[in-house]
Design a protein around this motif. Sequence first.
Motif, PDB file in Angstrom:
ATOM      1  N   ALA A  47     -62.968  -0.022  13.903  1.00  0.00           N
ATOM      2  CA  ALA A  47     -62.568  -1.003  13.247  1.00  0.00           C
ATOM      3  C   ALA A  47     -61.762  -0.795  11.996  1.00  0.00           C
ATOM      4  N   HIS A  48     -61.254  -1.795  11.234  1.00  0.00           N
ATOM      5  CA  HIS A  48     -60.478  -1.888  10.069  1.00  0.00           C
ATOM      6  C   HIS A  48     -60.438  -3.294   9.590  1.00  0.00           C
ATOM      7  N   ASP A  49     -60.291  -3.084   8.099  1.00  0.00           N
ATOM      8  CA  ASP A  49     -60.405  -4.664   7.744  1.00  0.00           C
ATOM      9  C   ASP A  49     -59.239  -5.169   6.730  1.00  0.00           C
ATOM     10  N   ARG A  50     -58.940  -6.218   6.290  1.00  0.00           N
ATOM     11  CA  ARG A  50     -57.653  -6.539   5.610  1.00  0.00           C
ATOM     12  C   ARG A  50     -57.411  -5.458   4.512  1.00  0.00           C
ATOM     13  N   SER A  51     -58.446  -4.944   3.804  1.00  0.00           N
ATOM     14  CA  SER A  51     -58.201  -4.029   2.791  1.00  0.00           C
ATOM     15  C   SER A  51     -57.376  -2.918   2.976  1.00  0.00           C
ATOM     16  N   ALA A 107     -59.806  -5.813  14.298  1.00  0.00           N
ATOM     17  CA  ALA A 107     -59.798  -6.446  12.875  1.00  0.00           C
ATOM     18  C   ALA A 107     -61.147  -7.287  12.961  1.00  0.00           C
ATOM     19  N   LEU A 108     -62.036  -6.204  12.474  1.00  0.00           N
ATOM     20  CA  LEU A 108     -63.441  -6.770  12.795  1.00  0.00           C
ATOM     21  C   LEU A 108     -64.026  -8.021  11.735  1.00  0.00           C
ATOM     22  N   ASP A 109     -63.092  -8.031  10.587  1.00  0.00           N
ATOM     23  CA  ASP A 109     -63.127  -9.205   9.530  1.00  0.00           C
ATOM     24  C   ASP A 109     -62.870 -10.465  10.130  1.00  0.00           C
ATOM     25  N   LEU A 124     -73.555 -10.002   9.170  1.00  0.00           N
ATOM     26  CA  LEU A 124     -73.620  -8.989   8.706  1.00  0.00           C
ATOM     27  C   LEU A 124     -72.543  -7.887   9.096  1.00  0.00           C
ATOM     28  N   LEU A 125     -71.431  -7.494   8.297  1.00  0.00           N
ATOM     29  CA  LEU A 125     -70.412  -6.303   8.346  1.00  0.00           C
ATOM     30  C   LEU A 125     -70.962  -4.897   8.027  1.00  0.00           C
ATOM     31  N   THR A 126     -71.403  -3.896   8.788  1.00  0.00           N
ATOM     32  CA  THR A 126     -71.863  -2.839   8.319  1.00  0.00           C
ATOM     33  C   THR A 126     -71.306  -1.687   9.182  1.00  0.00           C
ATOM     34  N   THR A 127     -71.466  -0.187   8.904  1.00  0.00           N
ATOM     35  CA  THR A 127     -71.186   0.754   9.748  1.00  0.00           C
ATOM     36  C   THR A 127     -72.343   1.158  10.755  1.00  0.00           C
ATOM     37  N   GLN A 128     -71.765   1.913  11.798  1.00  0.00           N
ATOM     38  CA  GLN A 128     -72.847   2.288  12.669  1.00  0.00           C
ATOM     39  C   GLN A 128     -73.706   3.235  12.196  1.00  0.00           C
ATOM     40  N   ARG A 129     -73.396   4.204  11.189  1.00  0.00           N
ATOM     41  CA  ARG A 129     -73.967   4.855  10.654  1.00  0.00           C
ATOM     42  C   ARG A 129     -75.296   4.378   9.886  1.00  0.00           C
TER      43      ARG A 129
END
Length: 334
Positions: free
Chosen positions: A208-212, A244-246, A261-266
């Motif tokens: 994924a990526h976000d707008r930033s 674009a997960l956001d 909640l938006l986070t990483t798999q780690r």
Amino acid sequence: MWTGWRAATDRALYAERGFYRRSAPCRHFRTSVHASARFAAALSTLLQGVDAALGHPAVLDVVDVGAGRAELLLGLRAAAPAELRSRLRLTAVERAARPDGLAPEIGWRSCPPDVITGVVIANEWLDNIPVDVVVRTADGDRLLLVDPVTGDERRGPAPTAADAAWLRRWWPLTEPGDRAEVGRPRDEAWADVVRRLHRGLAVAADYAHDRSARPPFGTLAGYRGGRAVVPVPDGSCDITAHVALDACAAAGARAGAHDTLLTTQRAALRALGLRGARPPHQLAHSAPTHYLRELQRAGEEAELMDPCGLGRFGWLVQTIDMDASAAFPVPPAR
């Protein structure tokens, strides 16, 4: 025939003789599910948290969207405690035919159930929802058309009004040559999942990526037999693009999600109890068999949480009638 990437990819992947109709995903790429049973064990901890938050319902739905050959559901059934296992209603959602010999306890559908009380898991599903590709030109944004036989591209018309609005909000292009994958179909698909959730939690895990930090030239890629290949929409390879997960999160909120909640798999897997830590070396002398088992476990967990690999996946967690943090023993960091 020249056409947009969305239509070409849909035919290539999901038509009667499409890539996913005739080929198991595990033959072509390695997901967290295939990497280790520890992934299912961690998600079993998530199920237990949701089950407790919902008051231990008589039936707890577990719906795997984009289920492949139901490997994750089989792993969850094996990992769940016996009392919880007896209340699970396991449903695979997949456009391919039901595999021969699949355990009868696992349901098989082409779309999610209308009403879900429990957990929806979408592991590497959103990236395989076809999207159009747009390029910035001196004359503004233009849809890219593709030859489905060769993969060659040429510029087409301006994007639709709906896609143009999505691009302005989520992926504005500024420099000639910049490319974007229009994630609106993924937003709609995720919102549809959230609307079907009566009570519980939905989680999407994907690159994924976000707008930033959108990639300036997009992420469209092809995979076949475990190798990256040129993405040609002729049915011979998987075609994928990061998510674009956001934007999906905003669509889920509009669809009624109460908590996001938006986070990483780690971070998520660490919150669910995975560590990837090597066992004490003295065990190699005092209990060598146990040491080897623990060393294998540590290696598998480390792969799942590798910040340069699977651990870099984005996790989108959204809930209806419960707090997202209730599903995790420790709330995950971003």
